[in-house]
Design an enzyme around this catalytic site. Sequence first.
Site, PDB file in Angstrom:
ATOM      1  N   GLY A 271       0.832  -1.208   0.000  1.00  0.00           N
ATOM      2  CA  GLY A 271       0.000   0.000   0.000  1.00  0.00           C
ATOM      3  C   GLY A 271       0.862   1.252   0.000  1.00  0.00           C
TER       4      GLY A 271
ATOM      5  N   ASP B 183      -4.391 -11.307   4.781  1.00  0.00           N
ATOM      6  CA  ASP B 183      -5.585 -10.601   4.323  1.00  0.00           C
ATOM      7  C   ASP B 183      -6.408 -10.223   5.561  1.00  0.00           C
ATOM      8  OD1 ASP B 183      -8.054  -9.824   3.375  1.00  0.00           O
ATOM      9  OD2 ASP B 183      -8.210 -11.414   1.874  1.00  0.00           O
ATOM     10  N   LEU B 184      -6.564  -8.930   5.790  1.00  0.00           N
ATOM     11  CA  LEU B 184      -7.228  -8.481   7.014  1.00  0.00           C
ATOM     12  C   LEU B 184      -8.704  -8.863   7.092  1.00  0.00           C
ATOM     13  CD1 LEU B 184      -4.559  -7.049   7.476  1.00  0.00           C
ATOM     14  CD2 LEU B 184      -5.803  -5.058   8.268  1.00  0.00           C
TER      15      LEU B 184
ATOM     16  N   ASP C  45      -8.792  11.372   9.865  1.00  0.00           N
ATOM     17  CA  ASP C  45      -9.540  12.590  10.212  1.00  0.00           C
ATOM     18  C   ASP C  45     -11.049  12.337  10.151  1.00  0.00           C
ATOM     19  OD1 ASP C  45      -8.955  12.201   7.437  1.00  0.00           O
ATOM     20  OD2 ASP C  45      -9.724  14.186   6.979  1.00  0.00           O
TER      21      ASP C  45
ATOM     22  N   TYR D 179     -16.871   4.364   6.614  1.00  0.00           N
ATOM     23  CA  TYR D 179     -15.413   4.275   6.723  1.00  0.00           C
ATOM     24  C   TYR D 179     -14.928   4.875   8.050  1.00  0.00           C
ATOM     25  CZ  TYR D 179     -10.540   5.656   6.020  1.00  0.00           C
ATOM     26  OH  TYR D 179      -9.200   5.878   6.195  1.00  0.00           O
TER      27      TYR D 179
END
Length: 285
Positions: A10, A35-36, A101, A124
Site C-alpha cells: 500500500g 488478508d485483514l 480525520d 469508513y
Amino acid sequence: MKVLLTGSTGQVGYELARSLQGVGEVVAVDRNVMDLSNLAQVREVIRSVKPQLIVNPAAYTAVDKAESEPELAHRINAEAPAVMAEEAKALGAALVHYSTDYVFDGMQPSPRREDDPLGPRNVYGASKLAGEQAIAAAGIPHLIFRTSWVYGMRGKNFLLTMLRLAQERDELRVVADQHGAPTWSRTIADTTAQVLSQAHAGGREWWVQNSGIYHLSAQGQTTWHEFTEAIIAEAGLSCQVLPITTADYPTPAQRPQYSVMSSERLMTRFCHLPHWKAALGLCMH
C-alpha cells in the site's frame, strides 16, 4: 527487535518498509500473505512471526464503496486491529496503527485535537473509530496515528488521479468547500520511524508514558481545489481548475467539511512535521 509490517504494498506500507529498516528486523507482509478480512489468517501470521512490534497501515480505504460494504469495512478496519491487539497482548508486543480525520464530524472550523468529540459521518470513519477503540481497550503499549488526505506517487490517491485527469482534459472541476491537510505517505512513514527509534531507546517506560493517539498530518491547510492547483503547478501542466461545491459533486459517503487536525501533541513530544506545500514539492521532484 522483530517488526511485523502489514499492507506492505500500500502507499503508506511501501514507505514504511523502507523507513523502518533502522528500527529492527522488518517482516513485511501484503494482502496475499495476511488478508485483514480473514481474521484467522491474521492470528496465524502473528503467531508464526512472533513480533515485538506490529505496525498496521493496512486498511479498507474505499470511502464511498464502504457505504455498500459496511461489514467488510468493519471487519478490516475494526475487527482485524482488535485481533492484532489481542495477539500483541499475548506476545507482550506493542502495536502501531493508523487512523483518519474522518473519525470527526468536521462541523467545527477549528483544528481538531486528539481528545475533541468524535462523530464519524460515514461507514469508513465509523469503522476506523471502532478500530481505535478496540486497540485502546486492549490495554497494550500502542500508538494510533490519525492522518488525513494521504497521497504519494504510488497506489490509488487524489494526487495521481488529478495528474492523470489534467493530462487528459483542459479543465477540472474540484470541490472548494472542504478543508484539510494533504499528507505525503513518506512523511507518515518517516515520522513513524523517528518516533519508534525514540521508543526503542526509551524501552518499556517510554511506552507507559507515550502510548495513545496522535494526529500526524502535514502543517497548514487547504481545499481539494487549491491542492489540485498546487499539483498542476508543480507538474508544469496547463489545465484550468474550476471551484465547485460539495453539493455539486454528490458522493455515496458524506465528507467532513473541515478536516484539519492539530498535530501539536506529536510535534511537542517527538518531532516536527512539514507544511503540506513543502512536502508536495518534495514528493513530485
